[in-house]
Design a protein around this motif. Structure first.
Motif, short mmCIF file in Angstrom:
data_model
loop_
_atom_site.label_atom_id
_atom_site.label_comp_id
_atom_site.label_asym_id
_atom_site.label_seq_id
_atom_site.Cartn_x
_atom_site.Cartn_y
_atom_site.Cartn_z
N THR A 118 0.86 -1.19 0.00
CA THR A 118 0.00 0.00 0.00
C THR A 118 0.89 1.23 0.00
O THR A 118 2.03 1.19 0.46
N GLU A 119 0.39 2.34 -0.53
CA GLU A 119 1.19 3.56 -0.61
C GLU A 119 1.51 4.07 0.79
O GLU A 119 0.63 4.15 1.65
N GLY A 120 2.78 4.36 1.02
CA GLY A 120 3.20 4.85 2.33
C GLY A 120 3.50 3.75 3.33
O GLY A 120 3.84 4.04 4.48
N TYR A 183 11.22 9.80 4.12
CA TYR A 183 10.61 8.66 3.43
C TYR A 183 11.65 7.89 2.62
O TYR A 183 11.66 6.67 2.62
N ASP A 184 12.50 8.59 1.89
CA ASP A 184 13.59 7.93 1.17
C ASP A 184 14.70 8.94 0.89
O ASP A 184 14.50 10.16 0.99
N ILE A 185 15.87 8.41 0.53
CA ILE A 185 17.03 9.27 0.30
C ILE A 185 17.95 8.60 -0.71
O ILE A 185 18.03 7.36 -0.76
N LYS A 212 6.16 16.29 6.51
CA LYS A 212 5.86 16.89 7.81
C LYS A 212 4.35 16.89 7.99
O LYS A 212 3.63 17.39 7.11
N ASP A 213 3.88 16.29 9.08
CA ASP A 213 2.44 16.16 9.33
C ASP A 213 1.73 15.52 8.15
O ASP A 213 0.61 15.92 7.77
N GLY A 214 2.38 14.51 7.54
CA GLY A 214 1.77 13.78 6.45
C GLY A 214 1.81 14.47 5.10
O GLY A 214 1.30 13.93 4.11
N GLU A 215 2.39 15.67 5.03
CA GLU A 215 2.46 16.42 3.78
C GLU A 215 3.90 16.46 3.26
O GLU A 215 4.84 16.69 4.02
N TYR A 216 4.04 16.26 1.95
CA TYR A 216 5.36 16.31 1.31
C TYR A 216 5.94 17.71 1.39
O TYR A 216 5.24 18.70 1.18
N ILE A 217 7.24 17.79 1.70
CA ILE A 217 7.93 19.09 1.75
C ILE A 217 8.87 19.16 0.55
O ILE A 217 9.79 18.34 0.43
N PRO A 219 11.97 20.39 -1.81
CA PRO A 219 13.34 20.66 -1.36
C PRO A 219 13.62 22.10 -0.96
O PRO A 219 14.35 22.35 0.00
N MET A 220 13.05 23.08 -1.68
CA MET A 220 13.31 24.48 -1.34
C MET A 220 12.69 24.85 0.01
O MET A 220 13.28 25.57 0.81
N THR A 221 11.48 24.33 0.27
CA THR A 221 10.83 24.56 1.57
C THR A 221 11.59 23.85 2.67
O THR A 221 11.77 24.38 3.77
N LEU A 222 12.09 22.64 2.37
CA LEU A 222 12.86 21.89 3.35
C LEU A 222 14.11 22.65 3.76
O LEU A 222 14.46 22.71 4.96
N ASN A 223 14.77 23.29 2.79
CA ASN A 223 15.95 24.10 3.11
C ASN A 223 15.60 25.18 4.13
O ASN A 223 16.34 25.42 5.09
#
Length: 228
Positions: A118-120, A183-185, A212-217, A219-223
């Motif tokens: 299943t996804e996730g 999730y992965d790297i 974060k809180d189940g929402e994808y971040i 890369p620019m926001t992650l920085n």
């Protein structure tokens, strides 16, 4: 320090140094398409001012953590003013090998294996290897394939896998302390003149999928969140 350009990459240039080491110059060029940043793309699509600096800062942060844990990397030191990182010389496996460690079934993994998961869904630090080849879409290759094709020894693969899982745990635990979930790297590995496997390239936001809180971040926001 005198340096000689030996390779021009999409996001970094590589120079040879007189002391035998190499110098990576981080650029503000990003992979993407139609002016939109996408770490999965194979060509430079845009330039974002300051992205080279932030990729270098994050790489310094994680390389120092990884080295402190006793895991071999190519990192020697860095100069933030010049956006450069001095590294040990290393040979790549074959014509370049990417290593992905997955903690969740998402992205291409889920697309390939959705009949079985299943996804996730949680994955136990699942490691997969792909040859770096844009034209072939970075094909997957197994341990047997790598050994039988003479790309690496069985011992080198086992070391690569063990290091990948250990490094992923370092990054995942660190992000968890910041309220985020890895999730992965994606990593790149090479080997020293003595044949020992070591982490090379960079450890930056464009190489990881973080939520974060189940929402994808992205890369620019992650920085921004990482250095807030």
């Amino acid at each position: 320090m005198e340096k000689k350009l030996i390779y021009t990459g999409k996001t970094k240039n590589v120079y040879a140094l007189p002391n035998g080491n190499c110098l990576l110059k981080f650029k503000d060029d990003c992979t993407g398409k139609d002016g939109v940043f996408d770490p999965g793309e194979n060509s430079v699509g845009l330039t974002i001012k300051g992205v080279g600096d932030v990729n270098l800062r994050m790489s310094i942060y994680y390389f120092e953590k990884i080295n402190a844990a006793g895991i071999k990397t190519h990192y020697v030191n860095a100069n933030l003013e010049d956006t450069t990182m001095e590294v040990l010389p290393a040979k790549v496996f074959g014509k370049g090998l990417e290593v992905i460690c997955r903690r969740k079934a998402v992205g291409s993994f889920f697309r390939r294996y959705n009949e079985y998961c299943t996804e996730g869904q949680d994955l136990p630090y699942y490691v997969e290897t792909t040859f770096k080849n844009d034209a072939l879409g970075d094909p997957l290759v197994t341990k047997d394939g790598l050994v039988d094709l003479g790309v690496m020894t069985s011992e080198q693969y086992d070391s690569l896998k063990e290091q990948t899982q250990a490094i992923t745990k370092i990054v995942a635990d660190d992000l968890a302390e910041k309220g985020m979930e890895l999730y992965d790297i994606k990593f790149e590995f090479g080997y020293a003149p003595d044949g020992k496997v070591m982490l090379i390239d960079e450890v930056a936001s464009g190489n990881m999928r973080v939520y974060k809180d189940g929402e994808y971040i992205d890369p620019m926001t992650l920085n921004k969140l990482f250095f807030a």
